[in-house]
Design a protein around this motif. Structure first.
Motif, mmCIF file in Angstrom:
data_model
loop_
_atom_site.group_PDB
_atom_site.id
_atom_site.type_symbol
_atom_site.label_atom_id
_atom_site.label_comp_id
_atom_site.label_asym_id
_atom_site.label_seq_id
_atom_site.Cartn_x
_atom_site.Cartn_y
_atom_site.Cartn_z
ATOM 1 N N LEU A 103 -3.180 5.465 10.649
ATOM 2 C CA LEU A 103 -3.908 4.823 9.918
ATOM 3 C C LEU A 103 -3.167 4.131 8.917
ATOM 4 O O LEU A 103 -3.099 2.823 8.440
ATOM 5 C CB LEU A 103 -5.109 5.396 9.444
ATOM 6 N N LEU B 82 -2.116 0.369 7.778
ATOM 7 C CA LEU B 82 -2.494 -0.301 6.599
ATOM 8 C C LEU B 82 -1.317 -0.807 5.997
ATOM 9 O O LEU B 82 -1.135 -1.799 5.460
ATOM 10 C CB LEU B 82 -3.324 0.620 5.929
ATOM 11 N N ALA C 164 -10.793 -0.564 7.129
ATOM 12 C CA ALA C 164 -10.318 0.372 8.126
ATOM 13 C C ALA C 164 -11.419 1.292 8.535
ATOM 14 O O ALA C 164 -12.208 1.893 7.888
ATOM 15 C CB ALA C 164 -9.173 1.196 7.650
ATOM 16 N N LEU D 52 -8.730 3.782 15.678
ATOM 17 C CA LEU D 52 -8.577 3.191 14.142
ATOM 18 C C LEU D 52 -8.643 1.672 14.455
ATOM 19 O O LEU D 52 -8.212 1.245 15.405
ATOM 20 C CB LEU D 52 -7.205 3.500 13.787
ATOM 21 N N LEU E 298 -9.110 -1.924 12.466
ATOM 22 C CA LEU E 298 -8.837 -2.856 10.988
ATOM 23 C C LEU E 298 -9.458 -4.059 11.144
ATOM 24 O O LEU E 298 -9.337 -4.888 12.039
ATOM 25 C CB LEU E 298 -7.059 -3.081 10.699
#
Length: 180
Positions: free
Chosen positions: A32, A36, A147, A174, A176
């Motif tokens: 993750l 990011l 997220a 995950l 975004l």
């Protein structure tokens, strides 16, 4: 569980007692934060909200990497105890706020956050409901990155948000998102 990178790299995190909370695995958290970092470049000075915070691992990881402030929102007492213990261990109290409440009871935001981290219970659809509410209450702005960790078969579909990246990691997915 440990902090993956930044000022507190390698330091252990306390997990909540009991089985009401499912901490994000180190490997999933690392994936993750790589996702990011590729979008944000840096975490320096960011305003972060860790919603459904559990142990606070996601928000603490952001703080370790330079985020300016993190709001932790969690309603379960054992998880709140773990969050506060972790914050105290890292001497992070000046850069944190802890709210012992449901994400669904939060009021309007004074300003949008730069980064929202959501890790709701798998299979509940809570992320979709919470994000719809967060958008309406001003928690998500034009530059906000969202997220979300869900179960691998779940989808995050919220009016006004578009998926910018998605990746499966073991039993987790995950996602975004940003305002469209």
């Amino acid at each position: 569980m440990r902090i993956i990178a930044g000022d507190w790299r390698g330091r252990k995190l306390v997990a909540p007692k009991g089985d009401a909370t499912r901490p994000t695995a180190d490997r999933t958290r690392e994936t993750l934060f790589n996702m990011l970092a590729s979008r944000l470049g840096t975490f320096e000075g960011l305003s972060v909200a860790d919603l459904f915070a559990g142990s606070g691992a996601l928000g603490l990881e952001a703080l370790s990497r330079g985020a300016g402030h993190c709001l932790f929102v969690e309603q379960e007492k054992p998880a709140l105890d773990a969050i506060r213990s972790n914050i105290d261990t890292f001497e992070a109290r000046p850069r944190t706020t802890v709210s012992g409440a449901s994400v669904m009871s939060l009021g309007p935001a004074k300003v949008p956050h730069d980064l929202l981290l959501l890790d709701p219970p798998y299979g509940t659809g809570a992320a979709n409901v919470a994000l719809d509410r967060m958008i309406r209450l001003g928690w998500v702005g034009a530059a906000t990155l969202v997220a979300v960790e869900t179960g691998a078969t779940e989808d995050v579909e919220v009016r006004l948000l578009e998926t910018v990246k998605e990746r499966k990691v073991g039993k987790a997915k995950l996602t975004l998102l940003q305002l469209s």
